[in-house]
Design a protein around this motif. Structure first.
Motif, mmCIF file in Angstrom:
data_model
loop_
_atom_site.group_PDB
_atom_site.id
_atom_site.type_symbol
_atom_site.label_atom_id
_atom_site.label_comp_id
_atom_site.label_asym_id
_atom_site.label_seq_id
_atom_site.Cartn_x
_atom_site.Cartn_y
_atom_site.Cartn_z
ATOM 1 N N ARG A 90 0.647 -1.194 0.096
ATOM 2 C CA ARG A 90 0.038 -0.032 -0.082
ATOM 3 C C ARG A 90 0.837 1.293 0.033
ATOM 4 N N ALA A 109 -4.947 -8.494 0.020
ATOM 5 C CA ALA A 109 -5.873 -8.075 0.989
ATOM 6 C C ALA A 109 -6.562 -9.497 1.313
ATOM 7 N N TRP A 130 -11.149 -1.763 2.576
ATOM 8 C CA TRP A 130 -10.277 -1.427 1.534
ATOM 9 C C TRP A 130 -10.363 -2.391 0.386
ATOM 10 N N GLU A 133 -13.333 -1.240 -1.698
ATOM 11 C CA GLU A 133 -13.087 -0.245 -2.606
ATOM 12 C C GLU A 133 -12.522 -0.793 -3.905
ATOM 13 N N ARG A 208 -18.784 -1.338 1.920
ATOM 14 C CA ARG A 208 -17.466 -2.194 2.220
ATOM 15 C C ARG A 208 -17.664 -2.894 3.367
#
Length: 453
Positions: A90, A109, A130, A133, A208
């Motif tokens: 990241r 992830a 995340w 997204e 999310r």
């Protein structure tokens, strides 16, 4: 490679420690590789290579023989190191957006989701946010996605599949076999927007959220996880294994572990997956929990005041049913929390009767630990049992009644023989016990069903 990262040592105790140390060393090595500006590989290729190399290192460093402390130490090292790899990727992505592909980020992830589950931690809402997204950015207009191709959807499906695979209930080696199976059957997995009663889990990707188990006909807005085709594929793989054929892509997986992994996933993802048999009722009372075979035995004898004191007031009941109890406790538990598969005795603080059960679920969060206990018996007793050679004292989960079945619990290896047993009931009456099925082996006990003749 220095001794702290060497997974092989002549001393078994050192070996166990070094496997966890080796994970940390491998993560550090691959993270450092991401920071090299003079690499011959483009950053996108470096990132993908570092992630895959670290995952390969985890497989190589998995312990061959697993104990409770081994697993806790190893899985924590895997979870924390995987997060470090994710954080490093990241950082690269924020410094140069688009350099690391969204698919590689989503794969990282998904693997972080996996190791949270293996280490028996609660789902990380931030991690799922995340990942969500990344998924929305790539597939927001789609009505259905599969695990085919090198896409973010494939990695999002991988994460949901991990979430739905009950990895916390498996030994580490079995968990690797399950992950390899999931990789093989990803093209058969689906996420769909429309309602289908075949869906097992739902994901509110728009917000999310973490995936949730879907009840039949329950209203839900979001994507639905469908495993019908994957379950059919698992049946085909099971058939191949039955006939001695090993599916391509799984050539390096131990056959016994592979069979167990296929059986486990088929059970979890079938049209009739494991469901709760009894309704749960919310409660908020203290719960006494005493762990361990010997401690439970002493408790039922009435000579375990220290064990009772240790288990008093630490846990609080969150839900109760005929089949078991859910409870939470502060993260700091004297003597440590019981692990999945442990035999425990438990009793509400206001109660007077101890139950015995098996810990089925453990979840660890930042401020609390959560356990789920499946009840073996709400009226356990100690029974004098003789096999004609030696008399032993075992747990009787059921009363001794002629013609009825009775479940006995004993130390590991104590109930493996198929010879009949003799139990001394009240009034000095002796009953013959005929085994009805093979013994089921727990972490510190055997469980077997007998018929009272």
């Amino acid at each position: 490679m220095d001794e702290s990262s060497n997974p092989v040592s002549g001393n078994e105790g050192v070996t166990r420690v070094n496997r966890a140390g080796g994970i940390a060393a491998a993560a550090k090595r691959y993270i450092e590789a991401l920071r090299l500006e003079n690499s011959a590989l483009p950053m996108a290729a470096q990132a993908a290579s570092a992630l895959e190399s670290f995952l390969d290192a985890l497989a190589l460093l998995c312990p061959e023989r697993e104990t409770g402390p081994d697993r806790a130490r190893w899985s924590m090292a895997a979870r924390l190191s995987m997060r470090e790899v994710v954080d490093a990727l990241r950082v690269v992505d924020r410094a140069s957006p688009g350099v690391v592909s969204a698919t590689v980020l989503a794969r990282a992830a998904a693997e972080a989701v996996r190791w949270d589950l293996v280490d028996r931690h609660t789902s990380d809402a931030g991690l799922w946010a995340w990942l969500g997204e990344l998924f929305v950015t790539a597939h927001d207009e789609a009505l259905q996605v599969t695990g085919e191709g090198d896409t973010v959807a494939r990695e999002y499906l991988r994460a949901v599949a991990y979430h739905a695979a009950a990895l916390d209930q498996q030994m580490l080696k079995a968990g690797f076999a399950i992950a390899q199976l999931i990789d093989l059957i990803l093209p058969s997995l689906l996420l769909v927007r429309e309602y289908t009663d075949a869906a097992l889990y739902g994901v509110d990707v728009a917000h999310r959220s973490v995936p949730v188990r879907l009840a039949r006909a329950a209203p839900f807005e979001g994507w639905r996880f469908v495993t019908v085709s994957a379950a059919d594929m698992l049946s085909d793989i099971h058939g191949d294994l039955t006939h001695g054929q090993r599916p391509s892509g799984l050539g390096k997986t131990d056959l016994e572990e592979l069979r167990a992994a296929v059986a486990h996933l088929r059970r979890q993802w079938s049209s009739s997956p494991p469901m709760r048999r009894f309704r749960r009722y919310p409660f908020d009372i203290r719960l006494n929990v005493v762990g361990g075979y010997d401690e439970t035995k002493s408790l039922l004898r009435g000579d375990a005041p220290e064990a009772v004191a240790l288990g008093t007031g630490v846990w609080r009941v969150t839900d109760l049913s005929r089949g078991g109890v859910g409870a939470t406790a502060s993260i700091h538990i004297q003597g440590g929390a019981p692990a999945a598969g442990d035999l425990v005795a438990f009793c509400p603080e206001e109660g007077t009767r101890w139950h015995i059960g098996i810990v089925r679920r453990v979840r660890i969060a930042e401020s609390y630990t959560e356990i789920g206990i499946a009840t073996l018996s709400d009226r356990p007793d100690l029974a004098q049992v003789d096999d004609g050679r030696v008399a032993r004292e075992l747990f009787a989960c059921d009363p001794v009644r002629r013609g009825e079945a009775i479940r006995l619990v004993g130390p590991v290896g104590s109930l493996g023989d198929d010879d009949p047993l003799f139990v001394f009931a009240k009034g000095s009456v002796v009953h013959k016990l005929r085994p009805l099925a093979s013994a089921l082996r727990g972490k510190s006990f055997d469980l077997r069903v007998y018929q009272v003749v």
